[in-house]
Design an enzyme around this catalytic site. Structure first.
Site, PDB file in Angstrom:
ATOM      1  N   LYS A  81       6.741  10.361 -17.740  1.00 17.57           N
ATOM      2  CA  LYS A  81       7.330  11.512 -18.584  1.00 17.57           C
ATOM      3  C   LYS A  81       7.162  11.332 -19.908  1.00 17.57           C
ATOM      4  CE  LYS A  81      11.988  14.064 -18.576  1.00 17.57           C
ATOM      5  NZ  LYS A  81      13.322  13.653 -17.930  1.00 17.57           N
ATOM      6  N   SER A 156      14.692  17.931 -15.612  1.00 14.64           N
ATOM      7  CA  SER A 156      13.680  18.235 -16.542  1.00 14.64           C
ATOM      8  C   SER A 156      12.430  17.512 -16.428  1.00 14.64           C
ATOM      9  CB  SER A 156      14.148  17.708 -18.168  1.00 14.64           C
ATOM     10  OG  SER A 156      14.536  16.289 -18.018  1.00 14.64           O
ATOM     11  N   SER A 180      17.745  14.879 -13.898  1.00 12.77           N
ATOM     12  CA  SER A 180      16.526  15.155 -14.231  1.00 12.77           C
ATOM     13  C   SER A 180      15.396  14.204 -13.574  1.00 12.77           C
ATOM     14  CB  SER A 180      16.076  14.878 -15.610  1.00 12.77           C
ATOM     15  OG  SER A 180      16.351  16.109 -16.245  1.00 12.77           O
TER      16      SER A 180
HETATM   17  N1  GLN Z   1      19.273  19.921 -16.028  1.00  9.91           N
HETATM   18  C1  GLN Z   1      20.092  19.155 -16.645  1.00  9.91           C
HETATM   19  C2  GLN Z   1      20.236  19.621 -18.257  1.00  9.91           C
HETATM   20  O1  GLN Z   1      19.643  20.749 -18.333  1.00  9.91           O
HETATM   21  C3  GLN Z   1      19.930  17.643 -16.876  1.00  9.91           C
HETATM   22  C4  GLN Z   1      18.982  17.244 -17.723  1.00  9.91           C
HETATM   23  C5  GLN Z   1      18.641  15.768 -17.619  1.00  9.91           C
HETATM   24  O2  GLN Z   1      19.015  15.024 -16.961  1.00  9.91           O
HETATM   25  N2  GLN Z   1      17.836  15.129 -18.662  1.00  9.91           N
HETATM   26  O3  GLN Z   1      21.054  19.212 -19.114  1.00  9.91           O
END
Ligand code: GLN
Length: 512
Positions: A81, A156, A180
């Site tokens: 990532k 994400s 994410s």
């Molecule tokens: N979807 C969540 C957010 O937008 C989680 C993001 C994450 O875990 N980095 O904050």
């Protein structure tokens, strides 16, 4: 047909390389070729550099030839990532503000992965600064879900999950602040684990919300995830919140898969109304499978989980507003409006205005507001109290059960564009995953079938107490085995074989 190099699990690939039947260079080349074939459609990668990857692979082959013992994943390709700092290699966090930046050092997790002989095959797409649930907030490109390219791969870490499902890499690295790793795993039928907070090092991981962020393994099988977890986990003095304790016995747990007598609590507040029928159906079928294997299933109420999303969207942006202050046009990446006459403040303002996307700005503004002196107690203070209540719900549950379970997401993968104009609908994707970030316990998503209504993957979430990450793998391995028997093989094989209608050319590609 003999399974191609691409179809091998990471464990199998590592075993072949260790046995001298395959070289790390051949493994890397096969995956680079697959990226060349399918990534124009999937768009999982932000950055690949064949020479960079092949040089790592050659070095691993040389170390193995010299008799060095590198462990079970030596020579196995891994997708990273783009939130992990990789020395000298572009690291953007999918943001314009970091375009062109090359970190001067490796994250601890990257160092460990390199030391174990894994070969980095590229940097994967993500929502900008890990803010989102669809990877549509990337400043550079959107990624398709290999099960249906017009659907989101989750976020994400959508790029890492899509790379696995498209057989572009057998392993990937993710980070999980609110879901994410787990939500992308759920919607792509891959395995994603958020370790116990403090179980993996955050050093060199670009910070989103430091009290919630946790790096973790992404894989196609439970054992592969455990092998990667064992490599990346463990104490790091460079991370002040790292726990000084051994990595829980995750690999042994993944090999055992024993759930007889395990007490499994179904969270009453996660599931039911508002959840897609196919998600509910597959989740309950998986529960039946675990009951048949001798687990004891009970219902557990965690009444404060319903406030988790609201509290998360105060705590997380508060930390975001502070962490992202470092992108000031002076130290990293982009600098806008520096014409020699502009003041420092003008350059900072112009750079942050041009360099951050809408969702990042929205969160910086919300967080700055929540932390402002007149509102601190009402917003940030209350959210911290909710966080404590959620942790207490978990503590009460652990008196009665060994693990908690729920669907990983309320729905299957939605269509690209469907939720981008409605932030609240997007935030709902993380309803089930957020409580574990708030409390810091271990949690994972495992594939549990395809929803009958749309043929798309459903994720089964398992949550375990702090430093009991091995329990996740026991449940995951039990499910994986029992369900593969029912399905006649791993779910992702259907995608590779084209049965899901999204033929990626994997099965035949291996004339090579
Ligand atoms: N979807 C969540 C957010 O937008 C989680 C993001 C994450 O875990 N980095 O904050």
């Amino acid at each position: 047909m003999t399974p191609s190099v691409l179809r091998l699990t990471a464990a199998e690939l590592g075993a072949r390389i260790a046995a001298g039947e395959l070289t790390a260079v051949e493994a890397a080349q096969a995956h680079l070729d697959q990226i060349g074939r399918v990534d124009g459609d999937v768009r999982a990668f932000l950055h690949t550099d064949a020479e960079w990857s092949l040089a790592q692979a050659r070095a691993v082959d040389a170390r193995l030839a010299a008799g060095e013992q590198l462990g079970p994943l030596a020579g196995v390709p891994i997708a990273v990532k783009d939130i992990f700092c990789t020395a000298g290699v572009p690291t953007t966090c999918a943001s314009r503000i970091l375009e062109g930046w090359r970190p001067p050092y490796d994250a601890t997790v990257i160092e460990r992965v390199r030391a174990a002989g894994l070969v980095m095959i590229g940097k994967t797409n993500m929502d900008e600064f890990a803010m989102g649930s669809s990877t549509e907030n990337s400043a550079f490109q959107t990624t398709g879900n290999p099960w249906a390219l017009d659907r989101i791969p989750g976020g994400s870490g959508g790029g890492s999950a899509a790379a696995l499902a498209a057989f572009e890499a057998p392993l990937a690295l993710g980070t999980d602040t609110g879901g994410s790793i787990r939500q992308p795993a759920a919607v792509t039928a891959t395995v994603g684990v958020k370790p116990t907070y403090g179980g993996t090092s955050r050093y060199g991981v670009i910070a989103m919300a430091s009290s919630l962020d946790q790096p973790g393994p992404c894989a196609r099988t439970v054992l592969d995830a455990a092998l990667l977890h064992a490599v990346m986990g463990g104490h790091d003095p460079m991370d002040s919140t790292s726990i000084d304790a051994p990595v829980p016995p995750v690999v042994a747990a993944a090999r055992s898969g024993e759930v007889r007598g395990l007490r499994i609590g179904v969270v009453r507040e996660l599931g039911g109304e508002g959840y897609a029928p196919g998600v509910e159906q597959r989740f309950h079928e998986a529960l039946d499978v675990l009951a048949d294997l001798g687990a004891e299933i009970v219902e557990v109420s965690c009444p404060h989980f319903r406030y988790g999303l609201g509290a998360y969207y105060l705590i997380m942006p508060s930390e975001v507003s502070s962490n992202l202050a470092r992108f000031d046009a002076m130290r990293y990446g982009l600098r806008v409006g520096d014409d020699g006459t502009a003041s420092v403040v003008e350059v900072m303002r112009a750079t942050r205005g041009a360099g951050f996307g809408a969702e990042v700005k929205r969160r910086i503004i919300i967080g700055t507001y929540a932390l402002s002196s007149g509102y601190y107690d009402a917003y940030y203070g209350s959210a911290q109290k909710v966080r404590r209540l959620i942790a207490q719900d978990f503590d009460a549950a652990w008196e009665r059960v060994d693990v908690l379970v729920s669907p990983a997401t309320p729905t299957t993968a939605f269509r690209k564009g469907e939720r981008i104009a409605d932030p609240l609908a997007m935030y709902m994707s993380d309803l089930c995953t957020i409580p574990s970030n708030m409390a810091g316990n271990a949690s994972a998503s495992f594939p549990c079938g395809l929803a009958p209504e749309d043929g798309l993957p459903v994720g089964f979430q398992v949550m375990a107490p702090v430093l009991a990450d091995d329990r996740l793998y026991r449940v995951g391995a039990a499910l994986e085995r029992a369900l593969a028997e029912r399905w006649g093989g791993p779910l992702l094989d259907r995608l590779a074989d084209g049965a899901a209608g999204t033929y990626l050319g994997v099965a035949t590609a291996e004339g090579n």
